[in-house]
Design an enzyme around this catalytic site. Structure first.
Site, PDB file in Angstrom:
ATOM      1  CG  ASP A  78      -1.475   1.281   1.457  1.00  0.00           C
ATOM      2  OD1 ASP A  78      -1.705   2.632   0.521  1.00  0.00           O
ATOM      3  OD2 ASP A  78      -2.699   1.219   2.529  1.00  0.00           O
ATOM      4  CG  ASP A 101      -7.477   3.495  -7.635  1.00  0.00           C
ATOM      5  OD1 ASP A 101      -7.330   3.141  -9.719  1.00  0.00           O
ATOM      6  OD2 ASP A 101      -7.705   2.295  -7.905  1.00  0.00           O
ATOM      7  CD  GLU A 177      -0.506   9.671 -21.059  1.00  0.00           C
ATOM      8  OE1 GLU A 177       0.632   9.388 -20.900  1.00  0.00           O
ATOM      9  OE2 GLU A 177      -0.151  10.454 -21.851  1.00  0.00           O
TER      10      GLU A 177
HETATM   11  C1  LIG Z   1      -6.444   3.601 -12.024  1.00  0.00           C
HETATM   12  S1  LIG Z   1      -4.824   2.501 -12.505  1.00  0.00           S
HETATM   13  C2  LIG Z   1      -3.520   3.433 -13.546  1.00  0.00           C
HETATM   14  C3  LIG Z   1      -2.888   2.559 -13.528  1.00  0.00           C
HETATM   15  C4  LIG Z   1      -1.067   3.668 -14.147  1.00  0.00           C
HETATM   16  N1  LIG Z   1      -0.526   4.548 -13.423  1.00  0.00           N
HETATM   17  C5  LIG Z   1      -2.068   3.841 -15.173  1.00  0.00           C
HETATM   18  O1  LIG Z   1      -1.906   5.573 -15.421  1.00  0.00           O
HETATM   19  O2  LIG Z   1      -1.707   2.930 -16.929  1.00  0.00           O
HETATM   20  C6  LIG Z   1      -4.558   3.229 -10.199  1.00  0.00           C
HETATM   21  C7  LIG Z   1      -3.055   1.591 -10.272  1.00  0.00           C
HETATM   22  O3  LIG Z   1      -3.307   2.204  -9.002  1.00  0.00           O
HETATM   23  C8  LIG Z   1      -3.355   0.975  -8.328  1.00  0.00           C
HETATM   24  N2  LIG Z   1      -2.990   1.653  -6.636  1.00  0.00           N
HETATM   25  C9  LIG Z   1      -4.607   1.852  -6.268  1.00  0.00           C
HETATM   26  N3  LIG Z   1      -4.057   2.546  -4.693  1.00  0.00           N
HETATM   27  C10 LIG Z   1      -2.821   1.996  -4.367  1.00  0.00           C
HETATM   28  C11 LIG Z   1      -2.251   2.150  -3.445  1.00  0.00           C
HETATM   29  N4  LIG Z   1      -2.444   2.740  -2.178  1.00  0.00           N
HETATM   30  N5  LIG Z   1      -0.745   1.450  -3.119  1.00  0.00           N
HETATM   31  C12 LIG Z   1      -0.283   1.389  -4.096  1.00  0.00           C
HETATM   32  N6  LIG Z   1      -1.178   0.757  -5.178  1.00  0.00           N
HETATM   33  C13 LIG Z   1      -2.671   1.277  -5.704  1.00  0.00           C
HETATM   34  C14 LIG Z   1      -3.895   0.574  -8.269  1.00  0.00           C
HETATM   35  O4  LIG Z   1      -4.258  -1.007  -7.846  1.00  0.00           O
HETATM   36  C15 LIG Z   1      -4.426  -0.032 -10.051  1.00  0.00           C
HETATM   37  O5  LIG Z   1      -3.587  -0.496 -11.126  1.00  0.00           O
END
Ligand SMILES: C[S@@+](CC[C@H](N)C(=O)[O-])C[C@H]1O[C@@H](n2cnc3c(N)ncnc32)[C@H](O)[C@@H]1O
Length: 196
Positions: A78, A101, A177
């Protein structure tokens, strides 16, 4: 590829790479598309990608291994906990946060990563002269992130072009993106530098 630190332990990124050098963190690397392209074009720098979802963590870790990326480590953790409790001060040359997210429902806003306490910790981890780059397809969350970062007195906004992270030719784009650009959505970007 690297285990999350134990409770109370402060990470020492140098020990993961065996030699000193500029160090960058990407939070929420997803499938690792951006991290791979950034690390391939900056082989003198060291990178950590943090991804919480096991499926994406494995995908990105396998991808880095297939490409033989010796300057990248992946961690399944996390990122909020890691940045707030385990990252040493002034260690990052760049913090990449792309399409976090958005948790669009109001009752879920508290789950959003970018909140004042997280921003305090993140800024503390960026070295003077280091940059924090944010990108989102979600206009409302992007505006909130801007408000939170604008409140941070130790950073100031700077044109993205001055960060050394080129959104031009060398930028292959993150997976989200690419997907959202194809759908015609607007991509919002901002960059900040920690005062030298
Ligand atoms: C909407 S996706 C975007 C992925 C990538 N950054 C992109 O732009 O293609 C958000 C990613 O963040 C990860 N994520 C969300 N909260 C997180 C956290 N607290 N720690 C690590 N990863 C996290 C999710 O599992 C997901 O893979």
């Amino acid at each position: 590829m690297v285990a999350p630190p134990a409770e109370g332990e402060v990470a020492d990124p140098l020990t993961w790479f065996g030699s000193p050098g500029l160090f960058e963190l990407e939070i929420g690397s997803g499938k690792g598309g951006f991290l791979l392209s950034r690390a391939r074009s900056n082989t003198d720098r060291r990178f950590l990608g943090i991804e919480w979802a096991n499926k994406f963590y494995r995908h990105a870790a396998d991808r880095m291994a297939r490409w033989g990326m010796t300057n990248v480590r992946m961690m399944r953790a996390d990122a909020r906990d890691f940045v707030m409790h385990h990252l040493p001060p002034a260690c990052l040359s760049a913090l990449h946060l792309y399409h976090p997210d958005p948790w669009p429902k109001k009752r879920h806003h508290k789950r959003r990563l970018v909140q004042p306490d997280f921003a305090n910790a993140a800024v503390r981890a960026i070295k003077p002269g280091g940059v924090w780059l944010i990108q989102s397809d979600h206009a409302e969350y992007f505006a909130v992130m801007r408000e939170v970062l604008d409140q941070q007195v130790e950073i100031s906004e700077l044109p993205w072009e001055q960060t050394g992270v080129d959104p031009g030719e060398a930028w292959e784009g993150t997976n989200f993106e690419i997907k959202y650009t194809a759908e015609g959505r607007t991509i919002h970007r901002a960059a900040y530098v920690r005062q030298p």
